[in-house]
Design an enzyme around this catalytic site. Sequence first.
Site: not given
Ligand code: F3S
Length: 278
Positions: A125, A191
């Site tokens: 990433e 996230c």
């Molecule tokens: Fe996206 Fe968060 Fe999953 S960035 S891939 S929702 S861990």
Amino acid sequence: MKVLLAENAGYCFGVKRAVELAIKTAQDNDNKVYTLGPLIHNNSAVDMLKEKNVFSVDDINNVEGNNIIIRSHGVGKDIYDYCSEKKINLNDATCPFVKKIQKIAYEMYNKGYNIIIIGDKSHPEVQGINGWCDNKAIIGKNLEEFYLIDFNKIEKYAVVVQTTMPQDTFFAVKEYLISLGLTLEFYNTICFATKERQQAVLDLSKKVDAMLIVGGKHSSNTKKLAEIAKKNCDTFLIETAKDIDLEKIKTYDIIGVGAGASTPDFIINEVMDLINEL
Ligand code: F3S
């Protein structure tokens, strides 16, 4: 013996979306399709995908056919340029949260900012985000790494964070960078799926005698969950139900189960069933 499942466990929205897109692309093409790098850091899930004609390659030159799937981690701009030049269909499963970071890196870099990524430089990433600012990002995964970097006070810096980083790391690095008197713009791009899984494991690990964290041994978010749980109780990182040390587990009264964002439900269910049988 009692077994409790963490409130948020297993596939996050971004991984679920990527798996569905890959399977659908293979079905629509009625042929093998390739993801650039493994879609999920979980061996059982990789085997399940192979059965559905979804394979992984590390080098875009090894793709057979005309379809490539970009996994939720995303990739740098060069891959988009390459696919457009070679007329390869790029099926983009980059998680929207990662896409947002790439956009910030691209736009701020083009406005003259240096990009700082709080993250692990070996993680795909982070490498992908770096590919949106000419691979010139300053990258560090913790305070110790940032202490070693020389910053130029005349320059401007935009700071983004790898989606799976702990909040504490972001705030510690933020405080340090501010103390240097730099011109900074911060974007807390961690996230919420990661936060939710980490919080759920933290809460549960305080109530149980031991935790089983289910996930790929190479998955960074799974390893982080295990680190969090370890602070409060005995913790075992397992990939599948087969890895459970049954004799050891029988010595506990209450077992908690947590799972990383790349762990499929069928594996979590197998673990829960096995413990329930005990
Ligand atoms: Fe996206 Fe968060 Fe999953 S960035 S891939 S929702 S861990």
